[in-house]
Design an enzyme around this catalytic site. Structure first.
Site, PDB file in Angstrom:
ATOM      1  N   MET A 162      -5.979  -2.757  -5.167  1.00 51.97           N
ATOM      2  CA  MET A 162      -5.807  -2.342  -3.350  1.00 51.97           C
ATOM      3  C   MET A 162      -5.323  -0.852  -3.040  1.00 51.97           C
ATOM      4  O   MET A 162      -5.428  -0.584  -3.790  1.00 51.97           O
ATOM      5  CB  MET A 162      -4.526  -3.623  -3.370  1.00 51.97           C
ATOM      6  CG  MET A 162      -5.722  -4.676  -2.960  1.00 51.97           C
ATOM      7  SD  MET A 162      -4.710  -6.348  -1.868  1.00 51.97           S
ATOM      8  CE  MET A 162      -5.847  -7.683  -2.199  1.00 51.97           C
TER       9      MET A 162
ATOM     10  N   ASP B 278       0.920  -1.194  -0.420  1.00 52.93           N
ATOM     11  CA  ASP B 278       0.167   0.327  -0.225  1.00 52.93           C
ATOM     12  C   ASP B 278       0.730   1.126  -0.632  1.00 52.93           C
ATOM     13  O   ASP B 278      -0.071   2.261  -0.266  1.00 52.93           O
ATOM     14  CB  ASP B 278      -1.201  -0.303   1.214  1.00 52.93           C
ATOM     15  CG  ASP B 278      -1.993  -1.403   1.320  1.00 52.93           C
ATOM     16  OD1 ASP B 278      -2.133  -1.624   0.307  1.00 52.93           O
ATOM     17  OD2 ASP B 278      -2.103  -1.768   2.860  1.00 52.93           O
TER      18      ASP B 278
HETATM   19  O1  F6P Z   1      -1.677  -3.787   3.198  1.00 53.47           O
HETATM   20  C1  F6P Z   1      -2.096  -4.524   2.473  1.00 53.47           C
HETATM   21  C2  F6P Z   1      -3.291  -5.298   1.723  1.00 53.47           C
HETATM   22  O2  F6P Z   1      -3.711  -5.841   0.553  1.00 53.47           O
HETATM   23  C3  F6P Z   1      -4.577  -4.230   1.335  1.00 53.47           C
HETATM   24  O3  F6P Z   1      -4.979  -3.976   0.096  1.00 53.47           O
HETATM   25  C4  F6P Z   1      -6.346  -4.869   1.774  1.00 53.47           C
HETATM   26  O4  F6P Z   1      -6.615  -4.419   2.103  1.00 53.47           O
HETATM   27  C5  F6P Z   1      -5.654  -5.719   2.702  1.00 53.47           C
HETATM   28  O5  F6P Z   1      -3.908  -6.599   1.978  1.00 53.47           O
HETATM   29  C6  F6P Z   1      -6.031  -7.006   2.452  1.00 53.47           C
HETATM   30  O6  F6P Z   1      -5.733  -8.166   3.510  1.00 53.47           O
HETATM   31  P1  F6P Z   1      -6.285  -9.398   3.342  1.00 53.47           P
HETATM   32  O7  F6P Z   1      -4.843 -10.054   2.732  1.00 53.47           O
HETATM   33  O8  F6P Z   1      -6.457  -9.915   4.617  1.00 53.47           O
HETATM   34  O9  F6P Z   1      -6.994 -10.099   2.184  1.00 53.47           O
END
Ligand code: F6P
Length: 361
Positions: free
Chosen positions: A182, A140
Site C-alpha cells: 500500500m 502511508d
Molecule cells: O490510506 C491508507 C490506505 O490503506 C492506502 O494505503 C490504500 O490505498 C487505501 O487506504 C485502501 O483503502 P480501503 O481500506 O478503502 O480499501
C-alpha cells in the site's frame, strides 16, 4: 472543566487506540470529560453514537489495532452522497447540522485523528468555529510537516516480515516474487520495507519505471548465480508514460479511487519477457492490521497527550507533529497543503542504490 470530543476518520491504522487511550487519561487527570464520536462524525449526528469514555473504557487498548470508535473513509460531511426516495444519488452538505449539534452538546473542542482527507474536513470545521486539534494518522506516511505519522512503522514491519518469508520460497523455486504494498500516491512503505527486506527491485510512484530495466536487473541476478528475485511494487507506481492502475470506480461517497493491480501487471510483464516463473501477491489490508509496534504505540501516546496539552493552551486549528524528535504544533492548513513524497536525494534512496537495488530507472 472541559468537554472534549474525539473521533477517528479515514482508513484505520495501528495506533489509533493508543491515541484515544492517551487523550482519555490526560483529560481525566485534568478533571475533563471525553466523548468518542463513532464512525467519524457519527456522534455529532446521533447522540447515541457519542459515547462517554473513561479510563475504564480504554483499559489496555493502547496495544490493540483498529479503533474502538470505528471509522470511515466515505461520506465527507461537506459533500455527502445520499440516495433519495427515487433511488437517485444526491450530494448534500450536513456540516451545518454537525456544527449545531457540536454546540448543542456543549463541547469545548474536538480532537480529530486522521490522514489528509480527515484533517482537511477538520480544518473546514475549524473555519466554521469548531475548536479543533488534529492528530496525524496514516500507514502511508504521506502527511506534510510531521516527520512521521503513526501506523507507518507497523505497516513497514508487516511488509518487511512478509518479504523475509518470501525469500526462502522464491529461492527454492528460482522464482521472481512480486509483492504489491500500500501507500497510495507515495512510496514510503515500498522503500522502507524493500530496503529492509532485501528487495532486488523497488517500484514507487516517485520514480516512473521502465519494465525493461526491471527485467535487466533480474537477468543480472542470474548472471551472478542468484536465480530468484524479489520485486516490491507500491500500489501507486506506474510505468514511464503509463497510468496508475486502479480497481475502477470508487464506492459511493469515497472520494479517491481504490488502487490495486500494478503488482500483477508487473509480474505478467516479467513472466513474458524473461520466461521466469513469476508470482505476485498483494499484501493489502494486512498492513493496516494488528498490534502497533512499540515505535507507533509510543508515537501515538505522545500525540494524544500533546493534543490534550494544546487543548489546555487553547492552540486550536493546529495539528500535533513530530519534528526532529519533538512534539510541535503546526497549523492544520500547512499539513494538508500537499502530500509528502519520498525525497529522491534522501539517504534512504542513496542507500538503496548503493546496495544494488534497482528502481526501474
Ligand atoms: O490510506 C491508507 C490506505 O490503506 C492506502 O494505503 C490504500 O490505498 C487505501 O487506504 C485502501 O483503502 P480501503 O481500506 O478503502 O480499501
Amino acid at each position: 472543566m472541559k468537554k472534549v470530543a474525539i473521533s477517528t476518520g479515514g482508513g484505520d491504522a495501528p495506533g489509533l487506540n493508543a491515541v484515544i487511550y492517551a487523550v482519555v487519561h490526560a483529560c481525566y487527570r485534568r478533571g475533563w470529560e471525553v466523548y468518542g464520536s463513532k464512525s467519524g462524525y457519527g456522534g455529532f449526528l446521533d447522540i447515541d453514537e457519542m459515547i462517554r469514555l473513561t479510563p475504564r473504557d480504554v483499559e489496555e487498548i493502547y496495544a490493540q489495532g483498529g479503533t474502538i470508535l470505528g471509522t470511515t473513509n466515505k461520506g465527507n460531511p461537506f459533500s455527502k452522497p445520499v440516495k433519495n426516495l427515487a433511488g437517485e444519488i444526491q450530494v448534500v452538505d450536513i456540516s451545518e447540522k454537525i456544527m449545531k449539534n457540536y454546540k448543542r452538546m456543549g463541547f469545548d473542542c474536538h480532537i480529530a485523528i486522521g490522514g489528509d482527507g480527515s484533517l482537511e474536513i477538520a480544518h473546514r470545521f475549524s473555519l466554521l468555529g469548531m475548536q479543533v486539534i488534529g492528530v496525524p494518522k496514516t500507514i502511508d506516511n504521506d502527511l506534510e510537516i510531521t516527520d512521521r505519522t503513526f501506523g507507518f512503522d507497523t505497516a513497514v514491519a508487516t511488509a518487511t516480515n512478509a518479504l523475509d518469508k518470501l525469500h526462502s520460497t522464491a529461492k527454492s523455486h528460482d522464482r521472481v516474487m512480486v509483492v504489491e504494498v500500500m501507500g497510495r500516491d507515495s512510496g514510503w512503505i515500498a522503500l522502507y520495507s524493500g530496503i529492509s527486506g532485501g528487495a532486488d527491485v523497488i517500484l514507487m510512484p516517485e520514480i516512473p519505471f521502465d519494465i525493461e530495466k526491471v527485467c535487466e536487473k533480474i537477468s543480472d541476478n542470474e548472471l551472478r548465480d542468484k536465480d530468484y528475485s524479489i520485486v516490491v511494487v507500491a500500489e501507486g507506481a506506474k510505468a514511464e508514460g503509463g497510468e496508475v492502475i486502479s480497481k475502477g470506480e470508487g464506492e459511493l461517497g469515497r472520494e479517491e479511487v481504490v488502487l490495486g493491480g500494478v503488482g500483477e501487471w508487473v509480474a505478467s510483464e516479467i513472466r513474458s519477457r524473461t520466461d521466469k516463473d513469476t508470482r505476485s501477491l498483494v499484501l493489502g489490508h494486512l498492513q493496516r492490521g494488528g498490534s502497533p509496534t512499540t515505535f507507533d504505540r509510543l508515537l501515538a501516546l505522545r500525540f494524544g497527550a500533546a493534543a490534550v496539552r494544546l487543548v489546555e493552551e487553547g492552540t486550536f486549528g493546529h495539528m500535533v507533529a513530530l519534528i526532529s524528535s519533538q512534539m510541535k504544533a503546526v497549523p492544520i492548513s500547512e499539513a494538508i497543503k500537499s502530500r509528502k513524497m519520498v525525497d529522491l536525494n534522501s539517504d534512504k534512496l542513496l542507500t538503496a542504490r548503493d546496495i544494488g537495488i534497482c528502481f526501474g530507472d
